[in-house]
Motif scaffolding. Structure first.
Motif, PDB file in Angstrom:
ATOM      1  N   LEU A1032       0.925  -1.242   0.087  1.00  0.00           N
ATOM      2  CA  LEU A1032      -0.016  -0.113  -0.086  1.00  0.00           C
ATOM      3  C   LEU A1032       0.853   1.382   0.064  1.00  0.00           C
ATOM      4  O   LEU A1032       1.878   1.277   0.686  1.00  0.00           O
ATOM      5  CB  LEU A1032      -0.829   0.038   1.130  1.00  0.00           C
ATOM      6  N   ARG A1033       0.320   2.323  -0.618  1.00  0.00           N
ATOM      7  CA  ARG A1033       1.002   3.363  -0.663  1.00  0.00           C
ATOM      8  C   ARG A1033       0.062   4.856  -0.334  1.00  0.00           C
ATOM      9  O   ARG A1033      -0.988   4.765  -0.901  1.00  0.00           O
ATOM     10  CB  ARG A1033       1.640   3.953  -2.103  1.00  0.00           C
ATOM     11  N   GLY A1034       0.518   5.441   0.736  1.00  0.00           N
ATOM     12  CA  GLY A1034      -0.641   6.480   1.180  1.00  0.00           C
ATOM     13  C   GLY A1034      -0.635   7.590   0.156  1.00  0.00           C
ATOM     14  O   GLY A1034       0.277   7.764  -0.685  1.00  0.00           O
ATOM     15  N   PRO A1035      -1.985   7.929   0.102  1.00  0.00           N
ATOM     16  CA  PRO A1035      -2.294   9.136  -0.988  1.00  0.00           C
ATOM     17  C   PRO A1035      -1.585  10.244  -1.004  1.00  0.00           C
ATOM     18  O   PRO A1035      -0.868  10.806   0.260  1.00  0.00           O
ATOM     19  CB  PRO A1035      -3.705   9.352  -0.644  1.00  0.00           C
ATOM     20  N   ASP A1036      -1.388  10.990  -2.147  1.00  0.00           N
ATOM     21  CA  ASP A1036      -0.426  12.337  -2.084  1.00  0.00           C
ATOM     22  C   ASP A1036      -1.073  13.387  -1.305  1.00  0.00           C
ATOM     23  O   ASP A1036      -0.533  14.384  -0.959  1.00  0.00           O
ATOM     24  CB  ASP A1036      -0.042  12.632  -3.607  1.00  0.00           C
ATOM     25  N   GLN A1037      -2.405  13.172  -1.274  1.00  0.00           N
ATOM     26  CA  GLN A1037      -3.224  14.467  -0.584  1.00  0.00           C
ATOM     27  C   GLN A1037      -3.591  14.021   0.820  1.00  0.00           C
ATOM     28  O   GLN A1037      -3.796  12.926   1.012  1.00  0.00           O
ATOM     29  CB  GLN A1037      -4.399  14.738  -1.532  1.00  0.00           C
ATOM     30  N   GLU A1038      -3.343  14.998   1.557  1.00  0.00           N
ATOM     31  CA  GLU A1038      -3.700  14.710   3.073  1.00  0.00           C
ATOM     32  C   GLU A1038      -5.311  14.679   3.275  1.00  0.00           C
ATOM     33  O   GLU A1038      -5.994  15.254   2.401  1.00  0.00           O
ATOM     34  CB  GLU A1038      -3.221  15.726   4.077  1.00  0.00           C
ATOM     35  N   GLY A1039      -5.608  13.940   4.153  1.00  0.00           N
ATOM     36  CA  GLY A1039      -7.010  14.156   4.432  1.00  0.00           C
ATOM     37  C   GLY A1039      -7.502  12.437   4.684  1.00  0.00           C
ATOM     38  O   GLY A1039      -6.970  11.640   4.675  1.00  0.00           O
ATOM     39  N   VAL A1040      -8.870  12.396   4.695  1.00  0.00           N
ATOM     40  CA  VAL A1040      -9.425  11.160   4.873  1.00  0.00           C
ATOM     41  C   VAL A1040      -9.918  10.561   3.265  1.00  0.00           C
ATOM     42  O   VAL A1040     -10.832  11.424   2.747  1.00  0.00           O
ATOM     43  CB  VAL A1040     -10.797  11.136   5.713  1.00  0.00           C
ATOM     44  N   HIS A1041      -9.483   9.522   2.882  1.00  0.00           N
ATOM     45  CA  HIS A1041      -9.841   9.212   1.391  1.00  0.00           C
ATOM     46  C   HIS A1041     -10.647   7.754   1.504  1.00  0.00           C
ATOM     47  O   HIS A1041     -10.391   7.119   2.335  1.00  0.00           O
ATOM     48  CB  HIS A1041      -8.410   8.894   0.862  1.00  0.00           C
ATOM     49  N   GLU A1042     -11.597   7.698   0.524  1.00  0.00           N
ATOM     50  CA  GLU A1042     -12.418   6.678   0.539  1.00  0.00           C
ATOM     51  C   GLU A1042     -11.941   5.900  -0.613  1.00  0.00           C
ATOM     52  O   GLU A1042     -12.009   6.416  -1.869  1.00  0.00           O
ATOM     53  CB  GLU A1042     -13.853   7.028   0.393  1.00  0.00           C
ATOM     54  N   ILE A1043     -11.451   4.569  -0.373  1.00  0.00           N
ATOM     55  CA  ILE A1043     -10.856   3.916  -1.277  1.00  0.00           C
ATOM     56  C   ILE A1043     -11.903   2.697  -1.497  1.00  0.00           C
ATOM     57  O   ILE A1043     -12.132   1.884  -0.722  1.00  0.00           O
ATOM     58  CB  ILE A1043      -9.522   3.522  -1.014  1.00  0.00           C
ATOM     59  N   ASN A1044     -12.210   2.368  -2.819  1.00  0.00           N
ATOM     60  CA  ASN A1044     -13.173   1.190  -3.233  1.00  0.00           C
ATOM     61  C   ASN A1044     -12.405   0.255  -3.927  1.00  0.00           C
ATOM     62  O   ASN A1044     -11.624   0.299  -4.924  1.00  0.00           O
ATOM     63  CB  ASN A1044     -14.380   1.753  -3.860  1.00  0.00           C
ATOM     64  N   PHE A1045     -12.626  -0.927  -3.802  1.00  0.00           N
ATOM     65  CA  PHE A1045     -12.096  -2.109  -4.292  1.00  0.00           C
ATOM     66  C   PHE A1045     -13.196  -3.089  -4.743  1.00  0.00           C
ATOM     67  O   PHE A1045     -14.439  -2.979  -4.076  1.00  0.00           O
ATOM     68  CB  PHE A1045     -11.381  -3.167  -3.436  1.00  0.00           C
ATOM     69  N   LEU A1046     -13.192  -3.550  -5.956  1.00  0.00           N
ATOM     70  CA  LEU A1046     -14.380  -4.283  -6.623  1.00  0.00           C
ATOM     71  C   LEU A1046     -13.508  -5.660  -7.046  1.00  0.00           C
ATOM     72  O   LEU A1046     -12.819  -5.624  -8.077  1.00  0.00           O
ATOM     73  CB  LEU A1046     -15.057  -3.586  -7.786  1.00  0.00           C
ATOM     74  N   PHE A1047     -13.885  -6.890  -6.607  1.00  0.00           N
ATOM     75  CA  PHE A1047     -13.099  -8.014  -6.786  1.00  0.00           C
ATOM     76  C   PHE A1047     -14.109  -8.752  -7.655  1.00  0.00           C
ATOM     77  O   PHE A1047     -15.466  -8.973  -7.734  1.00  0.00           O
ATOM     78  CB  PHE A1047     -12.903  -8.669  -5.295  1.00  0.00           C
TER      79      PHE A1047
END
Length: 1453
Positions: A1032-1047
């Protein structure tokens, strides 16, 4: 409204007919009893004459008598005095008449349209107790039957003679030994009854009553010759006009068994049978026993009182009587039907009809005519008037109308009696005779004369009778010589009611006047008259008159519908008080047609409540439940106490109804609580396992998640990417997005797909509209599946139905409810394709006294206790109405709804089912931080899966590692480096040289946003699991990020209804600040012969500014820059320029470091590979081309490229296309500029951070990416955050689109002259790079030579890949005042202007000479250089940028 079968005139005529008495001998009675009839009953169907009769008035003028009907009755003498009111027996008779005449259930109704209402009235009625159905035009036949019976049962009175007997038929059989003696005995009996004074009833019209002698001969027994002889003797004795021989009973059964003889007596005899019945049990007076009400659910009493509804108690206190009326006994002589006149033939019918005609024309009418003459002569002689009463009429009325005295203030009572010989009574008697023979003009004159005499004597009863008949006579006069005097009737009614206290006469007067007014269209006056007649002494009369008044309101020219409904309710109330519950129910139902759906909620509640009670009392539980249901379903405005009472009534009736349901039958439907069908949600899928230990399960889809349209579109987009990746980049035509949770916002037009052995979860939203708590328990879901393509009935026969209805009906599988919304699961065990065919909910609802509340907010009281006093079990069907259609014109005009298939799933064969778990998955990262986690895939189904892929909204956030380069166990190498490293040789300097490697981007990239998951063998067997590392790599922009995965995964067996399945997962990562990297590049000014160039013809300086922007919230102490790498197809970092040599690049909070690198062009190579160069700043080199460094770098490059391509496509379609020539010229210049300033150099900054967590120091690693695209433009690792206002974004976009559209429309009317191509001067100013070579200081003896000339070399480098025209102008004088003050002026000597042409990337050196006049500091960077591409216009000629000032010091030697 009551409508007469004949005209109103005929109705009034039939109300007053000549009365004829009958006296029969015993033998004659025996002869007629052979036909199951008495003699008067035998004659009754033939009493209406079909031919016309004639009489002569006192003036000897012939008067026609048409359609005359006579009334023949047997004499029943009574010694009791006549009463002014109806006797109890007569009242009971009227009640029975109305009770027996009921609307036929299920009959065809007639529709009456009034305004925007359509009223349904029954056009058929049935006489209970008979088998015949009578169909007529009348809508209220019970009122007609009541009216006819009432008029026939009116008691004879002394103030009028209309219902006094005019004649008497003396009937003797021919079989008598001496018939003449029998006639004499009957004659003496009649004389005794009339003149002895022993009997007050019947009353006789005149003392000399007509006696008509009838000899009855039985053709089947007697001697016809003897009968003829006796008849001849009778003629001699009584005259041929006073006797008649009636032959009958001619039918022989042996000869005429097949002959069908009509039965005209049935319709008359039924009314006569009512007189003969002693008593019939009334429904209102029936007292129920304890067995009348079924004992249900152990309830023993029902004592709740409703003070605000009714004071008569509740349903439990009401009798559930059997309203089936007693039918007449067919064995009774008069009770059976179909056996009347059995001994009569059609000829006998004709003989009877001829007898009535002979009696009337030759006996009765001449007798009446003679009495009229006699009375007229007596009156004339007594009054001393003229011979004829006609001539006296003018004298009596010629002098003007005599004013009538006030009726409201009589001088005497109504008890005044006249002697029989009184002239006033003689006038009234003459008037009545004239009225009976249809001489209405003479009758009116007599009535009018008698009226004045009675008023003058204050004989109010006599006066009222004269007024009544005068009004009727005036109405019946042919040609209408005078209008109908309605005020006569009003005065008569008022006198009868208020003065005489005779309600029977007042009612008769009201009935006649109302019909006359209705015939004239005066419905308002008729309604007023009928309403005035209502009183408390007779509920039945008041009910009937109120009903007729209501019909008058609805038949007006402008119907008064609310008055109709109001008076129908009043009529229903009075019917109920009178014991006529069926009629009461009918009135309330008809009134409901007006109030229903019009906003009269309180009125609707009252009507429905009354309908429910009446229906329950009449043993109609279905209708009672329906009525009470309406009270509960509608939004009630009643108080909580009233609602609780209504609910208790409904539950009690519902219990009674359920108790009558056969075992195994479908439970009735309960109206509460309300199921909001559109809010029903259906979830297809199994229940996810919870997290175990450090494992974190995939979130997937649940009913706890709210529906978001934007998120749904995002998931659909990811699924489309996965499907396209699995099908070679093409989305199949049959593709449908996967929907796990269906609601009112999803696409429900197609049948959903469910998998066998997997549960279907249904969420039902229940709403309590009442202010009373409801206690629900034992809620269960009933379902029924049928085989695909078959009907339910056929499948049930074949055993292809799967259901749980039988088990739940027997009490198995009923679960207690514990939540407001209960999730019920149903599984289909059969491995076949099934369609769901029915969904129902069954539950138990309880109401207690202690949960009736006054709260406004409705609540549910949920409990597991079911042993309470009012518990009912019912069902509710799950039905969902689709959305309203609004596409076509018909859809907009009509109310049409589309289909909604969310409750109709198709059950498909087994499919694989996968679960995903995450291990050591972080929730917080630094921007750019690299962290390793693990992911586990488990196949929990019995089917193998393959084709495992994943798509994400942030593809640069993660990558899958390789088991070769990274340890598999999550517990090993806890703090080891995340990168693959290579140790530098000892003694080497940091940044002295770059390690270069050529890689291909295709090795790290797949389809856009789609990653194939590397599982062993590509297949996951049933029950198997595999674990893979995840970087995993942290996003470049600070804040809370919603990341969605679809398997994404597929079944190994293709061709099923479900081609694939997906699994969703959403994580939230909190990114904190780490480092900020700013990078820029500029062309290098080092000349070609400079030793540091190392053979390169071109170079650039790359400046990297690194700042620690961490706020120390995460416990980060310091950052170390350990390596800077680059990746490009054209450039590479060559050397790190570090003036401080081996100093460690360490950054604490808010510190900044500036790094400088020299970049050179790469060697030309084939293919699409990129050169990755690593410049370690420490003694350990990280292999940037390996996992995970290379993966994240190339992922970030793909993401940035995709984000740049999208806007370009939009802009290309959003603007109008310029002309071809201008487009080509622009593209040429753009390509030149791009090649001139293109850099395409990506910088990778790898760092380490030391963090103290739980008194333990951890090492964090990460990398930041900067993409340098153009020389001279600064790039940053922090992408600017886009601020979008959701409420304004759509508006702004629409405004911009509107403005662009208007601009395009305006451009259509302008000339299409191509606009001039103005290239951007910023890019053109960098075509030529210049540099000056000169000595930094120069000494000159100005004393010896005043001019100092110094040689200067100007180096020109063409940075582009195209030829350029260059102009050098040395005549420039600086106009900047600052430069004038700082630097001393000098002059260029020799050639001051050059025009050159440089080839692509050509370097040219020019020798210039500068002339100085004195010592000082001079800036030699004054030449102006202009350049433009070859074959371009002068507009493209742009001054080139110059480097920093070139200072030279001139000293005096």
């Amino acid at each position: 409204m009551a409508q007469c079968v004949h005209s109103v005139q005929e109705f009034v005529q039939d109300s007053f007919v000549p009365m004829v008495a009958v006296l029969c001998s015993e033998e004659a009675e025996r002869v007629t009893r052979k036909n199951n009839l008495s003699f008067d009953e035998l004659l009754r169907p033939f009493c209406r004459l079909t031919s016309e009769g004639h009489i002569r008035d006192p003036n000897n003028q012939v008067q026609m008598v048409k359609n005359l009907r006579i009334c023949i009755n047997s004499i029943v003498p009574s010694p009791s005095s006549a009463s002014a009111s109806l006797s109890p027996a007569q009242r009971r008779l009227l009640d029975e008449v109305v009770l027996f005449c009921q609307p036929q259930e299920g009959a065809v109704t007639s529709v009456i349209t009034a305004g925007d209402y359509d009223f349904n009235f029954s056009s058929k009625f049935v006489l209970q107790g008979t088998e015949e159905h009578t169909e007529g035009l009348s809508t209220t036949p019970w009122f007609e039957a009541y009216r006819e019976t009432f008029l026939q049962s009116m008691p004879a009175s002394d103030h009028e003679f209309l219902n006094h007997y005019l004649a008497c038929l003396l009937v003797v059989s021919s079989s008598e030994a001496v018939p003449v003696e029998q006639f004499l005995k009957l004659s003496q009996e009649q004389h005794r009854i009339q003149h002895s004074g022993e009997y007050t009833h019947p009353k006789w019209f005149i003392p000399n009553t007509l006696k008509y002698y009838v000899l009855l001969h039985d053709m089947s027994e007697g001697d016809e010759q003897r009968a003829d002889a006796v008849y001849e003797d009778m003629k001699q004795r009584y005259g041929p006009q006073g006797c008649y021989l009636l032959k009958m009973n001619s039918r022989t059964f042996l000869a005429e068994t097949d002959e069908q003889i009509p039965d005209p007596w049935s319709q008359y005899l039924h009314k006569n049978n009512l007189h003969n019945q002693v008593s019939i049990e009334q429904s209102v007076s029936a007292v129920p026993t304890s067995n009348n009400v079924p004992y249900v659910y152990g309830s023993s009493s029902h004592n709740l009182q409703l003070e605000t509804v009714s004071s008569s108690g509740l349903l439990l206190g009401l009798p559930t009587v059997n309203t089936d009326l007693k039918k007449p006994d067919p064995d009774h002589p008069c009770g059976g039907t179909g056996n009347h006149g059995a001994c009569l033939t059609l000829n006998d019918h004709d003989h009877i009809r001829q007898f009535i005609q002979e009696f009337t024309f030759r006996g009765l009418l001449p007798h009446i005519e003679k009495n009229i003459r006699q009375l007229n002569d007596q009156l004339v002689s007594r009054k001393g008037l003229s011979r004829s009463l006609f001539t006296a009429t003018k004298k009596w009325f010629g002098g003007g109308k005599v004013p009538e005295k006030s009726v409201s203030e009589p001088k005497s009572t109504c008890g005044l009696l006249y002697p029989p010989e009184a002239p006033e009574l003689q006038i009234r008697k003459m008037a009545d005779l004239c009225f009976l023979v249809q001489h209405y003009e003479l009758a009116y004159s007599c009535y009018h004369t008698a009226k004045k005499d009675f008023l003058s004597d204050q004989a109010m009863l006599y006066a009222a009778g004269a007024l009544e008949m005068a009004a009727v006579s005036a109405f019946l006069q042919t040609g209408a010589p005078r209008p109908y005097p309605a005020h006569y009737m009003d005065t008569a009614i008022q006198t009868y009611k208020d003065v005489c206290k005779n309600m029977a006469l007042a009612e008769r007067c009201t009935l006649l006047s109302a019909e006359i007014l209705k015939s004239q269209g005066k419905y308002s006056e008729a309604a007023t008259l009928l309403i005035k007649m209502t009183s408390e002494d007779s509920d039945l009369r008041s009910a009937l008159l109120l009903e007729q008044a209501a019909h008058c309101f609805v038949n007006m020219r402008n119907p008064m519908l609310r008055k109709f409904a109001f008076h129908m309710i009043l009529a229903g109330h009075r019917f109920s008080k009178a014991g006529q519950r069926r009629h009461a129910l009918r009135c309330y139902c008809q009134a409901m047609q007006v109030y229903k759906g019009r906003g009269w909620t309180l009125a609707e509640d009252h009507i429905n409540f009354t309908i429910g009670r009446q229906s329950f009392t009449l043993r109609q539980p279905e209708n009672a439940v329906t009525a009470f249901r309406q009270i509960l379903v509608n939004d009630s405005q009643q108080t909580s106490t009233q609602q609780g009472a209504f609910l208790r009534e409904y539950l009690y009736v519902f219990k009674v109804r359920v108790s009558n349901v056969c075992p195994g039958a479908i439970l009735p439907e309960l109206p509460l609580p309300c199921i909001q069908g559109s809010a029903t949600r259906v979830y297809f899928g199994h229940e996810r396992r919870l997290a175990e230990g450090e494992k974190q399960a995939a979130t997937h889809v649940s009913l706890d998640q709210e529906y978001d349209q934007d998120l749904t579109a995002m998931w659909v987009h990811l699924e489309e990417q996965l499907v396209a990746s699995a099908n070679r980049g093409v989305i199949p035509v049959t593709f449908q997005p996967t929907q796990y949770c269906l609601n009112n916002q999803t696409d429900n037009l197609r049948l959903p797909l469910a998998v066998v052995e997997e549960p279907i979860i249904v969420e039902v939203t229940l709403r309590n509209p009442l202010k009373v708590s409801l206690e629900l328990s034992s809620l269960s879901l009933l379902w029924r599946f049928t085989a695909d393509g078959g009907s339910s009935s056929k499948d049930e026969a074949n055993g292809e139905v799967v259901t749980n209805e039988e088990s739940l009906a027997s009490g198995v599988g009923i679960w207690d409810i514990c939540l407001l919304y209960k999730y019920e699961c149903c599984s289909v065990p059969e491995k076949n394709i099934y369609n769901i065919h029915r969904l129902r909910i069954i539950f138990q609802m309880t109401l207690n006294d202690d949960i009736i509340t006054n709260e406004i907010i409705p609540v549910f009281h949920l409990s597991k206790q079911t042993g309470l006093d009012m518990v009912v079990t019912g069902r509710q069907d799950l039905k969902i109405q689709g959305p309203r259609l609004n596409q076509t014109k018909e859809d907009k005009m009509l109310v049409r709804h589309g289909s909604d298939q969310r409750l109709n799933p198709i059950i498909t064969p087994p499919m694989p089912l996968m679960e995903v778990f995450f291990l050591k998955f972080p929730t917080a990262l630094l921007c750019g931080e690299i962290r390793k986690a693990y992911i586990e895939f488990c196949n929990v189904s019995a089917v193998a899966l393959c084709g495992l892929r994943v798509a994400s909204t942030h593809p640069s956030f993660f990558t899958f590692g390789s088991q070769v380069t990274t340890p598999v166990s999550p517990n090993s190498a806890e703090n080891c480096s995340a990168y693959k490293t290579l140790a530098k040789p000892p003694g080497s300097q940091t940044g002295s040289g770059a390690a270069e490697i050529l890689v291909s981007a295709e090795d790290f990239s797949q389809a856009p946003g789609v990653i194939e998951i590397p599982i062993s063998g590509g297949t996951l067997q049933p029950g198997g699991s595999t674990q893979l590392p995840l970087w995993l790599r942290g996003p470049d922009q600070e804040g809370v990020h919603e990341i969605n995965f679809l398997f994404y995964y597929e079944n190994t067996e293709k061709g099923g209804k479900i081609s694939h399945r997906v699994l969703r997962h959403t994580v939230f990562i909190c990114a904190s600040r780490s480092l900020s990297v700013q990078a820029s590049a500029c062309h290098s000014s080092v000349p070609q012969h400079h030793p540091s160039d190392q053979g390169s013809s071109d170079g650039a300086l790359v400046f990297v500014d690194v700042e620690n922007i961490n706020t120390s919230e995460a416990g980060v102490q310091e950052f170390h820059i350990i390596q800077v790498s680059s990746s490009s197809r054209h450039w590479r970092l060559h050397k790190f320029i570090n003036p401080s040599k081996d100093k460690d690049c360490k950054l604490t909070s808010r510190e900044r470091a500036k790094l400088c690198f020299r970049a050179i062009r790469c060697k030309l190579h084939q293919g699409t590979g990129s050169t990755i160069t690593s410049l370690p700043l420490l003694f350990t080199q990280i292999i940037s081309s390996s996992t995970p460094c290379g993966d994240f770098f190339f992922r970030c490059c793909q993401t940035s490229e995709s984000q740049q391509v999208a806007p370009s496509k939009v802009s290309s379609y959003g603007k109008s296309q310029p002309p071809v020539c201008a487009e080509n010229r622009t593209s040429d210049i753009s390509s030149i500029l791009k090649k001139c300033n293109e850099l395409d150099l990506n910088i990778i900054v790898i760092w380490k951070a030391y963090v103290v967590e739980d008194n333990k120091q951890l090492i964090l690693e990460g990398q930041l990416h900067v993409a340098l695209q153009t020389v001279g433009k600064e790039a940053s690792s922090l992408t600017p955050r886009k601020v979008v206002f959701p409420q304004l974004s759509k508006t702004l976009v629409s405004v911009v689109e509107k403005d662009e559209a208007q601009e395009m429309v305006l451009l259509k009317f302008k000339s299409e002259v191509p606009p001039p191509v103005v290239p951007p001067s910023a890019e053109l100013s960098q075509l030529i790079k210049t540099s000056l070579q000169y000595p930094e200081s120069y000494s000159h003896a100005f004393v010896q030579d005043s001019l100092c000339v110094v040689p200067v070399t100007l180096t020109l480098t063409n940075c582009s890949l195209a030829q350029a025209d260059v102009i050098i102008d040395l005549r420039h004088k600086s106009t900047n005042p600052d430069s004038l003050e700082v630097y001393s002026p000098f002059t260029w000597v020799g050639q001051t202007q050059y025009k050159l042409q440089l080839k692509a990337q050509e370097v040219l050196c020019l020798t210039l000479r500068a002339c100085f006049l004195q010592a000082g500091v001079y800036n030699l960077n004054t030449p102006r250089v202009f350049a433009k591409p070859v074959d371009q216009g002068n507009l493209c000629e742009t001054r080139q940028q110059t480097s920093c000032p070139a200072l030279m010091i001139i000293t005096n030697a």
